[in-house]
Scaffold this motif. Structure first.
Motif, PDB file in Angstrom:
ATOM      1  N   ALA A 133       0.810  -1.221   0.000  1.00 27.74           N
ATOM      2  CA  ALA A 133       0.000   0.000   0.000  1.00 27.74           C
ATOM      3  C   ALA A 133       0.843   1.271   0.000  1.00 27.74           C
ATOM      4  O   ALA A 133       0.344   2.350  -0.322  1.00 27.74           O
ATOM      5  N   VAL A 134       2.112   1.147   0.357  1.00 32.15           N
ATOM      6  CA  VAL A 134       2.985   2.327   0.390  1.00 32.15           C
ATOM      7  C   VAL A 134       3.196   2.895  -1.007  1.00 32.15           C
ATOM      8  O   VAL A 134       3.332   4.103  -1.203  1.00 32.15           O
ATOM      9  N   GLY A 135       3.258   2.013  -1.996  1.00 36.11           N
ATOM     10  CA  GLY A 135       3.473   2.440  -3.370  1.00 36.11           C
ATOM     11  C   GLY A 135       4.952   2.600  -3.687  1.00 36.11           C
ATOM     12  O   GLY A 135       5.814   2.353  -2.851  1.00 36.11           O
ATOM     13  N   VAL A 136       5.223   2.996  -4.915  1.00 35.04           N
ATOM     14  CA  VAL A 136       6.605   3.145  -5.370  1.00 35.04           C
ATOM     15  C   VAL A 136       6.926   4.631  -5.500  1.00 35.04           C
ATOM     16  O   VAL A 136       6.222   5.369  -6.184  1.00 35.04           O
ATOM     17  N   ARG A 137       7.977   5.047  -4.804  1.00 38.57           N
ATOM     18  CA  ARG A 137       8.402   6.449  -4.871  1.00 38.57           C
ATOM     19  C   ARG A 137       9.687   6.570  -5.671  1.00 38.57           C
ATOM     20  O   ARG A 137      10.265   5.575  -6.078  1.00 38.57           O
ATOM     21  N   ASN A 138      10.167   7.783  -5.848  1.00 43.28           N
ATOM     22  CA  ASN A 138      11.449   8.059  -6.513  1.00 43.28           C
ATOM     23  C   ASN A 138      11.545   7.429  -7.897  1.00 43.28           C
ATOM     24  O   ASN A 138      12.566   6.841  -8.245  1.00 43.28           O
ATOM     25  N   ILE A 139      10.488   7.541  -8.662  1.00 45.83           N
ATOM     26  CA  ILE A 139      10.544   7.029 -10.028  1.00 45.83           C
ATOM     27  C   ILE A 139      11.297   8.047 -10.879  1.00 45.83           C
ATOM     28  O   ILE A 139      11.105   9.254 -10.736  1.00 45.83           O
ATOM     29  N   ALA A 140      12.188   7.524 -11.765  1.00 45.73           N
ATOM     30  CA  ALA A 140      12.976   8.438 -12.604  1.00 45.73           C
ATOM     31  C   ALA A 140      12.073   9.140 -13.606  1.00 45.73           C
ATOM     32  O   ALA A 140      11.140   8.541 -14.145  1.00 45.73           O
ATOM     33  N   ALA A 141      12.354  10.405 -13.843  1.00 38.87           N
ATOM     34  CA  ALA A 141      11.648  11.134 -14.891  1.00 38.87           C
ATOM     35  C   ALA A 141      12.235  10.721 -16.230  1.00 38.87           C
ATOM     36  O   ALA A 141      13.370  10.230 -16.279  1.00 38.87           O
ATOM     37  N   PRO A 142      11.501  10.899 -17.330  1.00 37.50           N
ATOM     38  CA  PRO A 142      12.074  10.569 -18.637  1.00 37.50           C
ATOM     39  C   PRO A 142      13.378  11.327 -18.848  1.00 37.50           C
ATOM     40  O   PRO A 142      13.494  12.505 -18.522  1.00 37.50           O
ATOM     41  N   ASP A 143      14.372  10.610 -19.388  1.00 37.07           N
ATOM     42  CA  ASP A 143      15.700  11.179 -19.589  1.00 37.07           C
ATOM     43  C   ASP A 143      15.684  12.080 -20.824  1.00 37.07           C
ATOM     44  O   ASP A 143      15.291  11.658 -21.899  1.00 37.07           O
ATOM     45  N   GLY A 144      16.086  13.333 -20.660  1.00 44.79           N
ATOM     46  CA  GLY A 144      16.086  14.261 -21.788  1.00 44.79           C
ATOM     47  C   GLY A 144      17.424  14.304 -22.507  1.00 44.79           C
ATOM     48  O   GLY A 144      17.619  15.120 -23.398  1.00 44.79           O
ATOM     49  N   PHE A 145      18.371  13.461 -22.162  1.00 47.26           N
ATOM     50  CA  PHE A 145      19.710  13.397 -22.758  1.00 47.26           C
ATOM     51  C   PHE A 145      20.387  14.767 -22.741  1.00 47.26           C
ATOM     52  O   PHE A 145      21.045  15.169 -23.702  1.00 47.26           O
ATOM     53  N   GLY A 146      20.191  15.517 -21.690  1.00 42.99           N
ATOM     54  CA  GLY A 146      20.848  16.811 -21.567  1.00 42.99           C
ATOM     55  C   GLY A 146      20.227  17.918 -22.397  1.00 42.99           C
ATOM     56  O   GLY A 146      20.622  19.074 -22.286  1.00 42.99           O
ATOM     57  N   LEU A 147      19.259  17.564 -23.237  1.00 41.57           N
ATOM     58  CA  LEU A 147      18.673  18.582 -24.105  1.00 41.57           C
ATOM     59  C   LEU A 147      17.474  19.252 -23.441  1.00 41.57           C
ATOM     60  O   LEU A 147      17.335  20.473 -23.446  1.00 41.57           O
ATOM     61  N   VAL A 148      16.577  18.398 -22.902  1.00 41.97           N
ATOM     62  CA  VAL A 148      15.399  18.943 -22.228  1.00 41.97           C
ATOM     63  C   VAL A 148      15.281  18.316 -20.855  1.00 41.97           C
ATOM     64  O   VAL A 148      15.824  17.236 -20.613  1.00 41.97           O
ATOM     65  N   ASN A 149      14.576  18.986 -19.997  1.00 39.38           N
ATOM     66  CA  ASN A 149      14.377  18.484 -18.652  1.00 39.38           C
ATOM     67  C   ASN A 149      12.901  18.086 -18.489  1.00 39.38           C
ATOM     68  O   ASN A 149      12.030  18.941 -18.387  1.00 39.38           O
ATOM     69  N   PHE A 150      12.671  16.766 -18.470  1.00 39.87           N
ATOM     70  CA  PHE A 150      11.287  16.296 -18.413  1.00 39.87           C
ATOM     71  C   PHE A 150      10.723  16.331 -17.002  1.00 39.87           C
ATOM     72  O   PHE A 150       9.667  15.794 -16.741  1.00 39.87           O
TER      73      PHE A 150
END
Lengths: 336, 287
Positions: A133-150
């Protein structure tokens, strides 16, 4: 639908962040697009192929959990986890489909309802894997390869929009293809489709796998965007929400899922004061829709256009093509 | 041995409740071919009505049960008239979606009036009997006895009365029933009323052992669906036998395998059985 209207829709979607009065609205729109992708999947299996798959929300959750667990616990990057989520939902979709699609109509709906519930219970109880029930935290954001910050709202909005446009394009291709027509043939009648030489099982499984992969894609994007998933993301109510989105927009139409999802998500936003009681409005709305407007916004619009075209163009030249349309009325509606 | 007997008793109690809920579901399915997803919501409303009558109105348990059965029976009739009757010529997918709409509405209504907290409902049968180490809850005995009485009564009603015969006739052959002048509307309303009443009684019987909350119907309705698929959709003896199978599977599975996963057992059983026999365990021919 008129070809130009697609580009108008696309232009509006591209300009939306500029038109929106604040970032929150862009965020809501991005969430609506994620749901729309899942609803497109629902539309493939239920709208085109006629099989009410009540485990659809479960596959959304599996996609989200795959990304969540691989990025937070196994330390993967977002994109490999994203691809893994697609494979995961496709493979599980194949396995579930191979068993459940042997069943017809009510049996199929009830069976998938149970599958959806098993998924929910596993997410909630299998603590070693899913954190319960706690769930999953700290999921990575999509990687922008240094170009964009998702991690920011605007880039995520365009990322989700990109996938949505791709999904609509892909679904349109399916709908026009022979495969799409076999889906519709199955919806119109199992026996008839079989007598035409359609391999029922193979075609249904294909539709099912396509739909679960869409759900997995939506779930993976959702995990990357919200960056938290919990068992409630596998709640059966989410599947019921998706039914409503699809039905309001127009079941079995190409733009129905988009219109229905975006429309209802914004309606829900404006009914925030109702919070958990919003179903007092949406429940009866669902009933009224199936009784009075079973075709939804898109379907009703297309029927209306079709009638208008029929009333206007009864010249000798058009009469021939017109009669062809009326014989395959249902199909014409779906192709429009 | 005592733990085994204890599980037999628990299985019988659970099986009786599941059987009663499945009975209402299978009746509606057999006659109208509607998988009524809202049946679990009717069950839940039944528990809340009893709670309301007992706690807020202060009436006796039995009267509360009767009142709740009447209210939910009327609710069933309203659903039939306003929704399912209108959809009788629609594709089957519409019935299912409409049923989901009713379910969402009823849950939201109850949620609004009573909130989402868990409530405890008392009953005059709170005692426990000790029979050589096997603990028999009075409420459990009441559940089993009531189920036997209800099933026998329902059976007598269906077999021995004219009104009951019209229901059976409709289930056997729709066109044939119309041909001999049976009023389909009356049969449909009656079926929904019986189905709703049974759900309310089952809920009132089970609530003292469990808790009362808006989502209480979810698991029960899904198990009831599992049961009627196992027992053959539309079959009355099938609903009882299926109810017992699930009840026992849960009691024994919960004890000998895992308590946390006891709810998964019923669904896994269904998945396994349907994988081997897509038509269900006892289904005869096409339904």
């Amino acid at each position: 639908m008129h070809p130009a209207s697609k580009y108008v829709l696309l232009a509006v979607a591209l300009l939306f962040p500029a038109l929106a009065s604040n970032e929150y609205q862009v965020y809501v729109m991005a969430t609506a697009f994620v749901w729309a992708i899942a609803v497109y999947g629902f539309n493939v299996i239920t709208g085109f192929c006629g099989q009410l798959n009540l485990a659809h929300g479960g596959f959304f959750a599996i996609g989200a959990y795959t990304v969540g667990l691989l990025t937070s616990d196994a330390g993967w990057n977002f994109w490999p986890a994203f691809i893994a989520a697609l494979f995961m939902t496709a493979i599980l979709g194949f396995l579930v489909g191979a068993v459940s699609l042997r069943l017809k109509e009510h049996y199929f709906a009830i069976f998938t309802l149970c599958v959806g519930f098993i998924i929910y219970l596993l997410l909630d109880k299998w603590e070693e894997l899913t954190h319960g029930a706690v769930g999953v935290r700290n999921i990575a954001a999509p990687d922008g390869f240094g170009l964009v910050n998702f991690r920011e709202t605007m880039p995520v909005y365009y990322l989700v929009l990109f996938f949505l446009v791709f999904i609509i394009w892909f679904t349109g291709r399916i709908q026009k293809s022979l495969v799409g027509r076999t889906f519709i043939a199955i919806r119109n009648g199992d026996e008839l489709a079989e007598s035409l030489g359609i391999n029922l099982m193979k075609t249904k499984i294909l539709a099912f796998v396509i739909s679960t992969t869409y759900a997995g894609l939506a779930g993976a994007l959702y995990a990357g965007m919200i960056r938290f998933v919990g068992p409630e993301d596998g709640n059966i109510l989410l599947t019921f929400n998706m039914i409503m989105y699809m039905l309001v927009g127009g079941i079995g139409t190409l733009f129905g899922p988009l219109i229905g999802t975006v429309g209802i998500v914004w309606l829900t936003q404006s009914l925030q004061f109702l919070e958990e009681y919003r179903m007092i409005i949406f429940g009866p709305l669902l009933v009224l829709l199936v009784i009075f407007f079973p075709l939804g916004v898109c379907g009703s619009f297309l029927t209306w256009m079709h009638r208008k075209a029929q009333a206007l163009g009864l010249g000798p030249k058009k009469a021939k093509s017109e009669s062809k349309v009326t014989t395959s009325d249902q199909e014409a509606k779906n192709n429009a | 041995m005592t733990t085994f007997l204890q599980q037999v008793f628990n299985g019988l109690t659970l099986g009786s409740i599941y059987g009663l809920v499945a009975l209402g579901l299978t009746l509606v399915y057999g006659i109208l071919h509607i998988p009524n997803f809202a049946h679990g919501a009717l069950y839940m409303v039944g528990a809340f009505m009893s709670y309301f009558f007992m706690v807020d109105m202060g009436v006796h348990y039995w009267i509360a049960m009767a009142g709740s059965a009447v209210v939910v029976a009327v609710l069933g009739i309203i659903c039939e008239r306003l929704v399912f009757h209108q959809l009788r010529n629609s594709p089957p997918i519409h019935d299912k979606i409409a049923a989901i709409g009713i379910l969402l509405f009823l849950e939201a209504m109850v949620h609004m009036f009573w909130g989402s907290e868990f409530r405890r409902m008392s009953s005059p049968f709170g005692g426990v009997m000790n029979l050589d180490g096997v603990y028999l809850r009075e409420q459990g005995i009441l559940i089993i006895a009531s189920t036997v009485v209800l099933v026998v009564a329902l059976n007598l009603f269906l077999r021995k009365t004219m009104v009951g015969a019209t229901i059976i006739a409709m289930a056997q052959n729709r066109e044939g029933a119309f041909l001999v002048g049976i009023d389909a509307n009356r049969v449909a309303m009656m079926t929904f009323a019986i189905s709703g009443g049974l759900a309310a009684i089952a809920a009132t019987l089970y609530a003292p052992l469990n808790l009362v909350y808006p989502a209480m119907g979810h698991l029960v309705i899904m198990k009831a669906f599992v049961i009627i698929i196992l027992g053959g959709m539309g079959s009355i003896p099938g609903a009882i036998v299926g109810g017992m199978i699930i009840g026992f599977a849960e009691a024994f599975g919960g004890y000998y395998i895992s308590t946390a996963y006891k709810d998964v057992i019923a669904f896994s059983l269904l998945v396994v059985i349907l994988s081997i026999r897509p038509q269900g365990l006892f289904a005869k021919g096409a339904h």
